[in-house]
Scaffold this motif. Structure first.
Motif: not given
Length: 204
Positions: A33-51, A57-67
């Protein structure tokens, strides 16, 4: 050991395991939730940290693409390259080689990117869905010529399969090659004139 004591120990084990698993799932949900929230707010450094934490932990295509998008926006190409390399070590999906080539191109390594793109085309199997996935990945990375080459090679590999006329026509339109676009639509009508309405809709 008495049977009641044994049952108690088993129950304690399962309850503890369930609690730990629930805690991990809750942690992952919060991080997601934090990753997506930061991503949508264009806070890319914070989003990258969470993604990155989530992908560790686990590969996820959406998280990969966003990171990957985060790293590219931040122009952190070294981390982007590490991400694509790590992903390629764990999967043989050719779309990730397209991503790796895209990152190399952004780093100024155009020859290496070209070699990787050619390798993707060479390794592509005679599988309709794989052809479409690769072509769309090239298109997403603004590599229109390679997307066209993908469909043309797919047409050769799947000689009696889907000829990708509409897909190619759309790409030729994007490229501004209207002659080839019309040729693709004409080929469709030669295959089946009942496609006339679909062609008209596409040309509107």
């Amino acid at each position: 050991m008495k049977i009641t004591s044994y049952i108690t120990l088993v129950l304690l084990f399962f309850l503890t395991s369930h609690a730990v698993l629930s805690q991990k799932n809750n942690k992952q949900n919060v991080d997601g939730q934090l990753a997506m929230q930061h991503f949508q707010n264009k806070e890319f450094e914070k989003a990258a940290h969470y993604f990155k934490k989530l992908l560790d932990r686990n590969f996820n295509p959406v998280y990969y693409e966003n990171l990957l998008k985060c790293y590219i926006v931040l122009e952190n190409y070294n981390e982007a390259e590490k991400l694509t390399r790590r992903t390629l070590r764990s999967t043989d999906n050719l779309i990730y080689k397209v991503d790796a080539g895209h990152v190399l191109k952004l780093m100024g390594e155009e020859d290496k990117a070209k070699q990787l793109y050619q390798k993707v085309l060479k390794e592509m199997p005679a599988n309709n869905q794989v052809v479409i996935d690769i072509a769309r990945r090239f298109q997403k990375r603004k590599e229109i010529d390679y997307a066209i080459d993908t469909y043309l090679r797919g047409r050769k590999l799947n000689k009696n399969g889907y000829p990708y006329n509409f897909d190619l026509a759309q790409l030729y339109y994007q490229k501004g090659d209207f002659k080839e676009m019309i040729n693709e639509y004409l080929d469709v009508l030669l295959i089946n004139e009942n496609y006339i309405q679909s062609v008209q809709n596409a040309l509107q």
